[in-house]
Design a protein around this motif. Structure first.
Motif, PDB file in Angstrom:
ATOM      1  N   LEU A  28       3.640  42.715  15.541  1.00 19.96           N
ATOM      2  CA  LEU A  28       3.798  43.817  14.308  1.00 19.96           C
ATOM      3  C   LEU A  28       3.237  43.119  12.949  1.00 19.96           C
ATOM      4  O   LEU A  28       4.223  43.112  12.182  1.00 19.96           O
ATOM      5  CB  LEU A  28       5.175  44.430  14.339  1.00 19.96           C
ATOM      6  CG  LEU A  28       5.788  44.875  15.528  1.00 19.96           C
ATOM      7  CD1 LEU A  28       7.127  44.973  15.501  1.00 19.96           C
ATOM      8  CD2 LEU A  28       4.853  46.477  15.762  1.00 19.96           C
ATOM      9  N   TYR A  31       3.662  44.865   8.796  1.00 17.23           N
ATOM     10  CA  TYR A  31       5.058  44.842   8.003  1.00 17.23           C
ATOM     11  C   TYR A  31       5.185  43.869   7.290  1.00 17.23           C
ATOM     12  O   TYR A  31       4.632  42.632   7.480  1.00 17.23           O
ATOM     13  CB  TYR A  31       6.241  45.228   8.913  1.00 17.23           C
ATOM     14  CG  TYR A  31       6.189  46.536   9.808  1.00 17.23           C
ATOM     15  CD1 TYR A  31       6.595  47.552   9.439  1.00 17.23           C
ATOM     16  CD2 TYR A  31       5.841  46.390  11.230  1.00 17.23           C
ATOM     17  CE1 TYR A  31       6.703  48.755  10.075  1.00 17.23           C
ATOM     18  CE2 TYR A  31       5.626  47.400  11.975  1.00 17.23           C
ATOM     19  CZ  TYR A  31       6.193  48.480  11.536  1.00 17.23           C
ATOM     20  OH  TYR A  31       5.909  49.796  12.254  1.00 17.23           O
ATOM     21  N   GLU A 223       8.791  42.855  21.451  1.00 21.01           N
ATOM     22  CA  GLU A 223       8.491  44.122  22.222  1.00 21.01           C
ATOM     23  C   GLU A 223       9.529  45.166  21.878  1.00 21.01           C
ATOM     24  O   GLU A 223       9.248  46.397  21.772  1.00 21.01           O
ATOM     25  CB  GLU A 223       8.280  43.870  23.720  1.00 21.01           C
ATOM     26  CG  GLU A 223       7.301  43.008  24.106  1.00 21.01           C
ATOM     27  CD  GLU A 223       5.926  43.810  24.208  1.00 21.01           C
ATOM     28  OE1 GLU A 223       6.027  45.033  24.102  1.00 21.01           O
ATOM     29  OE2 GLU A 223       4.971  43.094  24.348  1.00 21.01           O
ATOM     30  N   ALA A 226       9.302  46.672  18.408  1.00 22.25           N
ATOM     31  CA  ALA A 226       8.249  47.643  18.286  1.00 22.25           C
ATOM     32  C   ALA A 226       8.694  49.096  19.123  1.00 22.25           C
ATOM     33  O   ALA A 226       8.418  50.159  18.333  1.00 22.25           O
ATOM     34  CB  ALA A 226       7.038  47.210  18.947  1.00 22.25           C
ATOM     35  N   ASP A 227       9.424  49.064  19.997  1.00 22.14           N
ATOM     36  CA  ASP A 227      10.034  50.136  20.611  1.00 22.14           C
ATOM     37  C   ASP A 227      11.073  50.626  19.822  1.00 22.14           C
ATOM     38  O   ASP A 227      10.965  52.165  19.792  1.00 22.14           O
ATOM     39  CB  ASP A 227      10.503  49.930  22.105  1.00 22.14           C
ATOM     40  CG  ASP A 227      11.149  50.930  22.618  1.00 22.14           C
ATOM     41  OD1 ASP A 227      10.507  51.851  23.257  1.00 22.14           O
ATOM     42  OD2 ASP A 227      12.677  51.073  22.923  1.00 22.14           O
ATOM     43  N   TYR A 228      11.814  49.739  19.068  1.00 26.26           N
ATOM     44  CA  TYR A 228      13.021  50.503  18.321  1.00 26.26           C
ATOM     45  C   TYR A 228      12.241  51.334  17.216  1.00 26.26           C
ATOM     46  O   TYR A 228      12.712  52.307  16.814  1.00 26.26           O
ATOM     47  CB  TYR A 228      13.921  49.207  17.848  1.00 26.26           C
ATOM     48  CG  TYR A 228      14.887  49.752  16.972  1.00 26.26           C
ATOM     49  CD1 TYR A 228      16.109  50.070  17.587  1.00 26.26           C
ATOM     50  CD2 TYR A 228      14.898  49.744  15.657  1.00 26.26           C
ATOM     51  CE1 TYR A 228      17.260  50.533  16.611  1.00 26.26           C
ATOM     52  CE2 TYR A 228      16.085  50.245  14.948  1.00 26.26           C
ATOM     53  CZ  TYR A 228      17.061  50.629  15.444  1.00 26.26           C
ATOM     54  OH  TYR A 228      18.058  51.119  14.632  1.00 26.26           O
ATOM     55  N   LEU A 229      11.490  50.746  16.525  1.00 28.94           N
ATOM     56  CA  LEU A 229      10.633  51.311  15.290  1.00 28.94           C
ATOM     57  C   LEU A 229       9.978  52.721  15.686  1.00 28.94           C
ATOM     58  O   LEU A 229       9.977  53.596  15.021  1.00 28.94           O
ATOM     59  CB  LEU A 229       9.734  50.123  14.780  1.00 28.94           C
ATOM     60  CG  LEU A 229      10.407  49.086  13.967  1.00 28.94           C
ATOM     61  CD1 LEU A 229       9.272  48.134  13.697  1.00 28.94           C
ATOM     62  CD2 LEU A 229      11.219  49.585  12.895  1.00 28.94           C
ATOM     63  N   GLN A 230       9.389  52.702  16.974  1.00 29.21           N
ATOM     64  CA  GLN A 230       9.015  53.991  17.570  1.00 29.21           C
ATOM     65  C   GLN A 230       9.877  55.069  17.779  1.00 29.21           C
ATOM     66  O   GLN A 230       9.593  56.057  17.427  1.00 29.21           O
ATOM     67  CB  GLN A 230       8.153  53.642  18.981  1.00 29.21           C
ATOM     68  CG  GLN A 230       7.205  54.943  19.575  1.00 29.21           C
ATOM     69  CD  GLN A 230       6.441  54.114  20.462  1.00 29.21           C
ATOM     70  OE1 GLN A 230       6.623  53.333  21.035  1.00 29.21           O
ATOM     71  NE2 GLN A 230       5.259  54.995  20.743  1.00 29.21           N
ATOM     72  N   ARG A 231      11.132  54.590  18.282  1.00 26.54           N
ATOM     73  CA  ARG A 231      12.126  55.592  18.568  1.00 26.54           C
ATOM     74  C   ARG A 231      12.930  56.060  17.188  1.00 26.54           C
ATOM     75  O   ARG A 231      13.588  56.856  17.229  1.00 26.54           O
ATOM     76  CB  ARG A 231      13.241  54.863  19.514  1.00 26.54           C
ATOM     77  CG  ARG A 231      12.592  54.847  20.838  1.00 26.54           C
ATOM     78  CD  ARG A 231      13.482  54.472  21.687  1.00 26.54           C
ATOM     79  NE  ARG A 231      13.922  53.098  21.707  1.00 26.54           N
ATOM     80  CZ  ARG A 231      15.106  52.473  21.197  1.00 26.54           C
ATOM     81  NH1 ARG A 231      16.086  53.404  20.787  1.00 26.54           N
ATOM     82  NH2 ARG A 231      15.376  51.459  21.233  1.00 26.54           N
ATOM     83  N   HIS A 232      12.529  55.379  16.251  1.00 26.95           N
ATOM     84  CA  HIS A 232      13.397  55.327  14.677  1.00 26.95           C
ATOM     85  C   HIS A 232      12.280  55.716  13.844  1.00 26.95           C
ATOM     86  O   HIS A 232      12.196  54.941  12.948  1.00 26.95           O
ATOM     87  CB  HIS A 232      14.314  54.426  14.387  1.00 26.95           C
ATOM     88  CG  HIS A 232      15.565  54.286  15.522  1.00 26.95           C
ATOM     89  ND1 HIS A 232      15.357  53.774  16.592  1.00 26.95           N
ATOM     90  CD2 HIS A 232      16.884  55.069  15.725  1.00 26.95           C
ATOM     91  CE1 HIS A 232      16.464  53.660  17.402  1.00 26.95           C
ATOM     92  NE2 HIS A 232      17.325  54.519  16.734  1.00 26.95           N
ATOM     93  N   PRO A 233      11.548  56.721  13.984  1.00 28.06           N
ATOM     94  CA  PRO A 233      10.584  56.856  12.783  1.00 28.06           C
ATOM     95  C   PRO A 233      10.851  57.230  11.478  1.00 28.06           C
ATOM     96  O   PRO A 233      10.221  56.604  10.525  1.00 28.06           O
ATOM     97  CB  PRO A 233       9.729  58.038  13.356  1.00 28.06           C
ATOM     98  CG  PRO A 233      10.678  58.938  14.024  1.00 28.06           C
ATOM     99  CD  PRO A 233      11.651  57.744  14.751  1.00 28.06           C
ATOM    100  N   GLU A 236      11.394  53.242  10.434  1.00 29.78           N
ATOM    101  CA  GLU A 236      10.148  52.873  10.363  1.00 29.78           C
ATOM    102  C   GLU A 236       9.368  53.248   9.261  1.00 29.78           C
ATOM    103  O   GLU A 236       8.502  52.540   8.406  1.00 29.78           O
ATOM    104  CB  GLU A 236       9.207  53.126  11.722  1.00 29.78           C
ATOM    105  CG  GLU A 236       8.221  52.510  11.717  1.00 29.78           C
ATOM    106  CD  GLU A 236       6.949  52.842  11.189  1.00 29.78           C
ATOM    107  OE1 GLU A 236       5.974  51.849  10.729  1.00 29.78           O
ATOM    108  OE2 GLU A 236       6.713  53.957  10.735  1.00 29.78           O
TER     109      GLU A 236
END
Length: 275
Positions: A28, A31, A223, A226-233, A236
């Protein structure tokens, strides 16, 4: 640091978390990140739960002061001894809109997927082993997995004294691999549950049986983030994205920069944070 900067914070008691940051940045890169190493008070592994909790909370608060909305405890000891208290007791009143994550949960969520025998080993500091955090967390996701732990108290000093590539390190690596496998010769997956240990990975591979899967945490944590940020827009969106890297240490910046380059894989220039 600009008041408009809201970097992702990465904390460790020393240098080891830089191996995690390196993988996160590779995954990532867009950021902003600020890394804080509490080198003046390292090691955490031999300290009490209460001491680790207070030290970790103090550093998390400093990262919040740097504008971080999200902080990763890239330290197994801090994740084992402090994370739960910080999440449950402190964040609701201190900073309910911010998040603190650790490195144990992401690893334990996937470790069972790598083992064919159902026998896995965990190599860690004495503090992490004593906490039994890995045993508890792995049980939640893979209740049928047999988990064996081995504390390796000499490995962090070897790494931090630049002896990780020396012939002398071979003895201590083989000693602990042998002790782990003596608990179960069917172990086919070994987790390096300390962020210093990737610097010993070549020696660990040589000491372990051919075909053994050796897992280091950096890539798994990257990994998971990345998944956490996608699930918490909503979170993010608050993280600033200028590709900026800031490094802070509570000890000598000269010492930190020299050692950090080994862990991070490229030159580092740090600032001093007085606690």
């Amino acid at each position: 640091m600009s008041v408009f900067s809201q970097p992702i914070g990465v904390f460790d008691s020393g240098y080891g978390g830089l191996t995690v940051l390196r993988e996160i940045v590779q995954k990532l890169p867009q950021y902003d990140y600020v890394y804080l190493g509490d080198n003046a008070r390292t090691p955490y592994g031999t300290r009490s739960f209460d001491t680790v909790y207070h030290y970790t909370l103090e550093c998390v608060r400093h990262l919040f002061d740097q504008g971080c909305r999200l902080v990763i405890l890239a330290c197994n000891t801090a994740s084992a001894k402090a994370l739960r208290n910080i999440q449950q007791l402190d964040l609701p009143t201190l900073a309910p809109d911010r998040r603190v994550l650790g490195v144990i949960r992401p690893t334990t969520e996937v470790i069972g997927n790598y083992s064919k025998t159902g026998e896995v080993g965990v190599l860690a500091t004495r503090g992490t082993v004593t906490s039994e955090s890995y045993l508890v967390e792995i049980e939640k996701f893979f209740p049928n997995l047999n988990v064996y732990q081995e504390a390796c108290p000499m490995w962090v000093p070897l790494v931090e004294n630049g002896e990780y590539a020396s012939p002398g390190a071979d003895y201590f690596v083989r000693q602990h691999i042998d002790r782990l496998l003596a608990q179960s010769p069917d172990i086919d997956t070994i987790l390096l549950a300390c962020t210093h240990y990737p610097l010993l990975i070549d020696k660990i591979r040589q000491a372990a049986p051919v075909g053994t899967t050796i897992l280091s945490q950096g890539r798994i944590v990257a990994e998971s983030l990345a998944d956490y940020l996608q699930r918490h827009p909503e979170l993010e969106a608050q993280c600033s994205k200028h590709g900026k890297r800031t490094f802070l240490t509570t000890d000598s910046t000269d010492d930190f920069d020299r050692q950090a380059t080994i862990f991070y894989g490229q030159p580092v220039q740090s600032g001093h944070l007085a606690l």
